[in-house]
Scaffold this motif. Structure first.
Motif, mmCIF file in Angstrom:
data_model
loop_
_atom_site.group_PDB
_atom_site.id
_atom_site.type_symbol
_atom_site.label_atom_id
_atom_site.label_comp_id
_atom_site.label_asym_id
_atom_site.label_seq_id
_atom_site.Cartn_x
_atom_site.Cartn_y
_atom_site.Cartn_z
ATOM 1 N N ASN A 146 0.827 -1.202 0.000
ATOM 2 C CA ASN A 146 0.000 0.000 0.000
ATOM 3 C C ASN A 146 0.864 1.255 0.000
ATOM 4 N N GLY A 147 0.517 2.179 -0.882
ATOM 5 C CA GLY A 147 1.262 3.416 -1.012
ATOM 6 C C GLY A 147 2.442 3.335 -1.952
ATOM 7 N N GLU A 148 2.704 2.154 -2.505
ATOM 8 C CA GLU A 148 3.850 1.990 -3.400
ATOM 9 C C GLU A 148 3.448 2.191 -4.855
ATOM 10 N N MET A 149 4.456 2.312 -5.711
ATOM 11 C CA MET A 149 4.247 2.593 -7.126
ATOM 12 C C MET A 149 4.807 1.481 -7.995
ATOM 13 N N VAL A 150 4.022 1.110 -9.010
ATOM 14 C CA VAL A 150 4.481 0.191 -10.047
ATOM 15 C C VAL A 150 4.773 1.019 -11.291
ATOM 16 N N VAL A 151 5.990 0.913 -11.819
ATOM 17 C CA VAL A 151 6.411 1.703 -12.978
ATOM 18 C C VAL A 151 6.644 0.774 -14.158
#
Length: 297
Positions: free
Chosen positions: A20-25
């Protein structure tokens, strides 16, 4: 800098691993296998950065299909300076009948900041050939919310669908910016009511641009910005579903909102050409830019 970066072999693996709160690039262009789909799980809150890359896929099954389904909280963005990030999908064969195909299906909370969502099938119309770039879908007491702040949503059939299955479900679409466009045969946004006499749709428009080009059939039904489809519950009341305080509306016809029940059974053409303003719930400021509806006949 306290940032940890991990690489994953598949996009689904990245979605599953993200906290939660993380980013997938997205680091490279990705072309999915036929009928491959991706899901953001319920309870997960992440950001998906297209990073100027293209995620593309397709479906060749005559069944309902969603390329990317969000069951949690998903923010979509494109951080590239070029703005080339895109999620695109289409059906194969292009002329087949499909019960419902969606590039992005939202069953949770979705925010679009930038990037493009596209349904790229070239031929539309006939039978159950229903294809949407983005769909909000609420059932069994769900509250589903989508907020469009920027970017582009485009399709040849219908750009956006809001779908409510029953009285206990609530479907909200907030448009604050961006472009939503239908280029082929239908309205920009369709409200689909499957089983409620008073569907809980909340269409809040404070900005953005809505475009109906309809290059295929300019006499087709529903060539409005918003199209209210009662489906199995004829006579449903859509009054109060709309709050429009801004935005630009651009269509070759004059219809802003069309209700399917007001259309003549013998002719799919709407019975009025000025829009169904009685379905609008206006605030004290009225409707900004309502006079910008243009006629391109």
């Amino acid at each position: 800098d306290g940032v940890t970066t991990n690489g994953y072999a598949t996009l689904q693996a990245a979605f599953d691993a993200a906290g939660n709160g993380e980013m997938v690039v997205l680091l490279v262009d990705v072309t999915s296998a036929m009928n491959e789909a991706f899901t953001v799980a319920k309870g997960k809150s992440i950001t998906f950065d297209l990073n100027g890359k293209v995620l593309s896929g397709g479906n060749n099954k005559a069944t309902s299909f969603a390329y990317l389904t969000n069951n949690g909280m998903l923010t979509l963005k494109d951080s590239s300076a070029e703005g080339t990030g895109k999620i695109t999908s289409k059906t194969y064969p292009d002329t087949g009948n499909f019960a419902g195909f969606h590039t992005v299906l939202n069953k949770g909370v979705f925010v679009m900041e930038s990037g493009t969502i596209e349904e790229a099938s070239e031929k539309v119309g006939g039978g159950n050939n229903l294809k949407w770039a983005f769909r909000n879908e609420a059932s069994q007491g769900q509250t589903v919310v989508a907020t469009i702040r920027g970017g582009t949503i485009v399709a040849n059939y219908n750009a956006v669908s809001d779908y409510v299955y029953d009285d206990s479900s609530d479907c909200t679409l907030n448009v604050e910016g961006g472009v939503i466009k239908s280029t082929g045969r239908f309205s920009v946004v369709t409200l689909q009511n499957a089983g409620s006499s008073k569907p809980k749709f909340h269409i809040n428009v404070s900005g953005g641009e809505f475009i109906v080009e309809n290059k295929i059939n300019k006499n087709a039904d529903g060539n409005a910005i918003f199209y209210c489809d009662d489906q199995t519950n004829a006579g449903a009341d859509f009054t109060g579903c709309f709050k429009i305080t801004g935005g630009k509306f651009n269509t070759f016809k004059k219809e802003l909102i069309v209700d399917y029940d007001t259309m003549s059974p013998s002719s799919p053409a709407p019975t009025h050409d000025t829009g169904y303003i009685d379905f609008l719930q206006l605030d004290s400021g009225g409707v900004a830019d309502i006079t910008r509806i243009e006629n391109h006949n």
